[in-house]
Design a protein around this motif. Sequence first.
Motif, PDB file in Angstrom:
ATOM      1  N   GLU A  71      20.583  11.636  -1.955  1.00  0.00           N
ATOM      2  CA  GLU A  71      19.325  10.924  -2.184  1.00  0.00           C
ATOM      3  C   GLU A  71      18.216  11.833  -2.698  1.00  0.00           C
ATOM      4  O   GLU A  71      17.219  11.355  -3.235  1.00  0.00           O
ATOM      5  CB  GLU A  71      18.870  10.265  -0.883  1.00  0.00           C
ATOM      6  CG  GLU A  71      19.804   9.176  -0.383  1.00  0.00           C
ATOM      7  CD  GLU A  71      19.360   8.610   0.947  1.00  0.00           C
ATOM      8  OE1 GLU A  71      18.714   7.541   0.950  1.00  0.00           O
ATOM      9  OE2 GLU A  71      19.648   9.233   1.984  1.00  0.00           O
ATOM     10  N   PHE A  72      18.384  13.133  -2.522  1.00  0.00           N
ATOM     11  CA  PHE A  72      17.287  14.053  -2.836  1.00  0.00           C
ATOM     12  C   PHE A  72      17.740  15.196  -3.744  1.00  0.00           C
ATOM     13  O   PHE A  72      17.381  16.349  -3.545  1.00  0.00           O
ATOM     14  CB  PHE A  72      16.686  14.595  -1.529  1.00  0.00           C
ATOM     15  CG  PHE A  72      16.269  13.508  -0.579  1.00  0.00           C
ATOM     16  CD1 PHE A  72      15.185  12.691  -0.865  1.00  0.00           C
ATOM     17  CD2 PHE A  72      16.990  13.265   0.577  1.00  0.00           C
ATOM     18  CE1 PHE A  72      14.815  11.671  -0.009  1.00  0.00           C
ATOM     19  CE2 PHE A  72      16.628  12.247   1.443  1.00  0.00           C
ATOM     20  CZ  PHE A  72      15.537  11.440   1.153  1.00  0.00           C
ATOM     21  N   VAL A  73      18.525  14.849  -4.751  1.00  0.00           N
ATOM     22  CA  VAL A  73      19.007  15.861  -5.696  1.00  0.00           C
ATOM     23  C   VAL A  73      17.881  16.229  -6.661  1.00  0.00           C
ATOM     24  O   VAL A  73      16.833  15.570  -6.715  1.00  0.00           O
ATOM     25  CB  VAL A  73      20.237  15.350  -6.473  1.00  0.00           C
ATOM     26  CG1 VAL A  73      21.346  14.939  -5.517  1.00  0.00           C
ATOM     27  CG2 VAL A  73      19.873  14.206  -7.397  1.00  0.00           C
ATOM     28  N   SER A  74      18.107  17.267  -7.427  1.00  0.00           N
ATOM     29  CA  SER A  74      17.092  17.749  -8.364  1.00  0.00           C
ATOM     30  C   SER A  74      16.668  16.641  -9.321  1.00  0.00           C
ATOM     31  O   SER A  74      17.498  15.915  -9.872  1.00  0.00           O
ATOM     32  CB  SER A  74      17.649  18.917  -9.174  1.00  0.00           C
ATOM     33  OG  SER A  74      18.004  19.986  -8.329  1.00  0.00           O
ATOM     34  N   GLY A  75      15.364  16.519  -9.501  1.00  0.00           N
ATOM     35  CA  GLY A  75      14.824  15.539 -10.434  1.00  0.00           C
ATOM     36  C   GLY A  75      14.385  14.243  -9.797  1.00  0.00           C
ATOM     37  O   GLY A  75      13.640  13.472 -10.410  1.00  0.00           O
ATOM     38  N   VAL A  76      14.827  13.951  -8.566  1.00  0.00           N
ATOM     39  CA  VAL A  76      14.436  12.713  -7.893  1.00  0.00           C
ATOM     40  C   VAL A  76      13.040  12.881  -7.299  1.00  0.00           C
ATOM     41  O   VAL A  76      12.766  13.847  -6.588  1.00  0.00           O
ATOM     42  CB  VAL A  76      15.448  12.351  -6.781  1.00  0.00           C
ATOM     43  CG1 VAL A  76      14.959  11.141  -5.995  1.00  0.00           C
ATOM     44  CG2 VAL A  76      16.816  12.067  -7.386  1.00  0.00           C
ATOM     45  N   LYS A  77      12.160  11.943  -7.581  1.00  0.00           N
ATOM     46  CA  LYS A  77      10.779  12.000  -7.101  1.00  0.00           C
ATOM     47  C   LYS A  77      10.682  11.277  -5.754  1.00  0.00           C
ATOM     48  O   LYS A  77      11.193  10.169  -5.598  1.00  0.00           O
ATOM     49  CB  LYS A  77       9.830  11.357  -8.107  1.00  0.00           C
ATOM     50  CG  LYS A  77       9.978  11.892  -9.545  1.00  0.00           C
ATOM     51  CD  LYS A  77       9.674  13.374  -9.626  1.00  0.00           C
ATOM     52  CE  LYS A  77       9.990  13.962 -10.987  1.00  0.00           C
ATOM     53  NZ  LYS A  77       9.270  13.320 -12.091  1.00  0.00           N
ATOM     54  N   THR A  78       9.982  11.898  -4.806  1.00  0.00           N
ATOM     55  CA  THR A  78       9.907  11.342  -3.460  1.00  0.00           C
ATOM     56  C   THR A  78       8.483  11.163  -2.945  1.00  0.00           C
ATOM     57  O   THR A  78       8.288  10.586  -1.878  1.00  0.00           O
ATOM     58  CB  THR A  78      10.669  12.230  -2.460  1.00  0.00           C
ATOM     59  OG1 THR A  78      10.086  13.540  -2.459  1.00  0.00           O
ATOM     60  CG2 THR A  78      12.141  12.335  -2.849  1.00  0.00           C
ATOM     61  N   GLN A  79       7.494  11.653  -3.698  1.00  0.00           N
ATOM     62  CA  GLN A  79       6.103  11.549  -3.246  1.00  0.00           C
ATOM     63  C   GLN A  79       5.160  11.381  -4.422  1.00  0.00           C
ATOM     64  O   GLN A  79       5.504  11.738  -5.568  1.00  0.00           O
ATOM     65  CB  GLN A  79       5.695  12.810  -2.485  1.00  0.00           C
ATOM     66  CG  GLN A  79       6.308  12.959  -1.103  1.00  0.00           C
ATOM     67  CD  GLN A  79       5.759  14.203  -0.421  1.00  0.00           C
ATOM     68  OE1 GLN A  79       6.122  15.328  -0.762  1.00  0.00           O
ATOM     69  NE2 GLN A  79       4.862  13.997   0.534  1.00  0.00           N
ATOM     70  N   LEU A  80       3.978  10.869  -4.122  1.00  0.00           N
ATOM     71  CA  LEU A  80       2.879  10.894  -5.081  1.00  0.00           C
ATOM     72  C   LEU A  80       2.322  12.313  -5.115  1.00  0.00           C
ATOM     73  O   LEU A  80       2.219  12.971  -4.086  1.00  0.00           O
ATOM     74  CB  LEU A  80       1.777   9.925  -4.660  1.00  0.00           C
ATOM     75  CG  LEU A  80       2.183   8.498  -4.312  1.00  0.00           C
ATOM     76  CD1 LEU A  80       0.977   7.735  -3.754  1.00  0.00           C
ATOM     77  CD2 LEU A  80       2.756   7.793  -5.525  1.00  0.00           C
ATOM     78  N   ASP A  81       1.977  12.756  -6.288  1.00  0.00           N
ATOM     79  CA  ASP A  81       1.436  14.111  -6.425  1.00  0.00           C
ATOM     80  C   ASP A  81      -0.075  14.069  -6.189  1.00  0.00           C
ATOM     81  O   ASP A  81      -0.874  14.082  -7.127  1.00  0.00           O
ATOM     82  CB  ASP A  81       1.765  14.668  -7.811  1.00  0.00           C
ATOM     83  CG  ASP A  81       1.438  16.148  -7.928  1.00  0.00           C
ATOM     84  OD1 ASP A  81       1.080  16.761  -6.898  1.00  0.00           O
ATOM     85  OD2 ASP A  81       1.553  16.694  -9.043  1.00  0.00           O
ATOM     86  N   THR A  82      -0.456  13.969  -4.921  1.00  0.00           N
ATOM     87  CA  THR A  82      -1.872  13.855  -4.571  1.00  0.00           C
ATOM     88  C   THR A  82      -2.107  14.424  -3.179  1.00  0.00           C
ATOM     89  O   THR A  82      -1.214  14.396  -2.324  1.00  0.00           O
ATOM     90  CB  THR A  82      -2.327  12.383  -4.616  1.00  0.00           C
ATOM     91  OG1 THR A  82      -3.710  12.314  -4.269  1.00  0.00           O
ATOM     92  CG2 THR A  82      -1.537  11.519  -3.641  1.00  0.00           C
ATOM     93  N   ASN A  83      -3.305  14.896  -2.942  1.00  0.00           N
ATOM     94  CA  ASN A  83      -3.733  15.312  -1.613  1.00  0.00           C
ATOM     95  C   ASN A  83      -4.593  14.243  -0.947  1.00  0.00           C
ATOM     96  O   ASN A  83      -5.033  14.419   0.190  1.00  0.00           O
ATOM     97  CB  ASN A  83      -4.519  16.627  -1.692  1.00  0.00           C
ATOM     98  CG  ASN A  83      -3.651  17.791  -2.137  1.00  0.00           C
ATOM     99  OD1 ASN A  83      -2.491  17.897  -1.731  1.00  0.00           O
ATOM    100  ND2 ASN A  83      -4.190  18.661  -2.976  1.00  0.00           N
ATOM    101  N   GLN A  84      -4.851  13.166  -1.665  1.00  0.00           N
ATOM    102  CA  GLN A  84      -5.638  12.074  -1.110  1.00  0.00           C
ATOM    103  C   GLN A  84      -4.771  11.211  -0.193  1.00  0.00           C
ATOM    104  O   GLN A  84      -3.543  11.198  -0.305  1.00  0.00           O
ATOM    105  CB  GLN A  84      -6.217  11.220  -2.238  1.00  0.00           C
ATOM    106  CG  GLN A  84      -7.133  11.963  -3.188  1.00  0.00           C
ATOM    107  CD  GLN A  84      -7.692  11.040  -4.246  1.00  0.00           C
ATOM    108  OE1 GLN A  84      -8.195   9.954  -3.956  1.00  0.00           O
ATOM    109  NE2 GLN A  84      -7.600  11.457  -5.502  1.00  0.00           N
ATOM    110  N   LYS A  85      -5.419  10.491   0.692  1.00  0.00           N
ATOM    111  CA  LYS A  85      -4.687   9.643   1.635  1.00  0.00           C
ATOM    112  C   LYS A  85      -4.288   8.341   0.935  1.00  0.00           C
ATOM    113  O   LYS A  85      -4.881   7.280   1.116  1.00  0.00           O
ATOM    114  CB  LYS A  85      -5.536   9.378   2.880  1.00  0.00           C
ATOM    115  CG  LYS A  85      -5.854  10.642   3.657  1.00  0.00           C
ATOM    116  CD  LYS A  85      -6.627  10.350   4.941  1.00  0.00           C
ATOM    117  CE  LYS A  85      -5.696   9.881   6.039  1.00  0.00           C
ATOM    118  NZ  LYS A  85      -6.396   9.783   7.354  1.00  0.00           N
ATOM    119  N   GLN A  86      -3.280   8.484   0.090  1.00  0.00           N
ATOM    120  CA  GLN A  86      -2.747   7.353  -0.667  1.00  0.00           C
ATOM    121  C   GLN A  86      -1.271   7.174  -0.340  1.00  0.00           C
ATOM    122  O   GLN A  86      -0.536   8.149  -0.163  1.00  0.00           O
ATOM    123  CB  GLN A  86      -2.918   7.582  -2.167  1.00  0.00           C
ATOM    124  CG  GLN A  86      -4.373   7.628  -2.616  1.00  0.00           C
ATOM    125  CD  GLN A  86      -4.498   7.932  -4.095  1.00  0.00           C
ATOM    126  OE1 GLN A  86      -3.764   8.760  -4.644  1.00  0.00           O
ATOM    127  NE2 GLN A  86      -5.447   7.277  -4.750  1.00  0.00           N
TER     128      GLN A  86
END
Length: 286
Positions: A71-86
């Motif tokens: 489920e978490f191989v290279s290239g798979v996105k798992t988060q928003l790229d933010t430091n805000q509480k989103q």
Amino acid sequence: MNILHLNKGQLMKQIILLIGVCFLVSACSDTLPADMHTEIKSSTHQKAPIQAQDDSITINHYDRSPSEWGEFVSGVKTQLDTNQKQIALTFDACGGAHGSGYDQAIIDYLIEQEIPATLFMNKRWIEENPDTFQQLANNPLFQIENHGTHHKPLSVTGKEAYGINGTKDAQAAYDEVMVNQDHISSITGEAPSYFRSGTAHYDDVAVDLVEALGLEVVNYDILGDAGGTHSSDEVEESLLQARAGSIALLHMNQPSSGTSGGVQAAIPQLQNDGFEFIKLDQADLK
């Protein structure tokens, strides 16, 4: 010119010149020898290699051995790229004999509370729920994305997950993505930007293929309802583990599950903690 008055040498030169002109004319005309017509006709009916979005890449490029699976191989996105509480709530609609239901309670709640969400739709679910799909696609709260054609793990070797056989090769992986991609586009007029496979499993070569097709592969960092098997308390507890940039994986095709109750219990608490709910296309992913 009267060739009767030419001597033998001049006559031969004129004949050679006329032959050359005839070859030039035939080469620029639509009249070709029969065997050349046959060759051209045959070549235009051959199945060309499938082209990815980058025309320099063909499906044959992905007939290679993968080195990662899960489920978490290279290239798979798992988060928003933010430091805000989103937080991004994502809901899968899986389709098939046991997955074509519609949890209208959770969708009605999201609409009532004006909570945006990203919906990953499988082609089988769309075909079983065409009117509902159209309503969801027309609602600006929701972002429609690609959850595959047959809900298979995406593999170039047929690797399985949870007893479900993955796509057997690169061509099958391409079809798993693009048949539904085209189906959604034909209905909504918009092409999805994100892909999540059935079971959320991939090998790294299949992920490379999806990226070459112009889509991002998206999974999660919060397993919200474990395929619609969690109780409402478990769903609530899972969602309350959210952090800045979390992506939650939930399901909207299991109306008898605890998903709706858990989501409705967790959202007010998260809002009180200062979290904002957004769609995937409102942030970069990592």
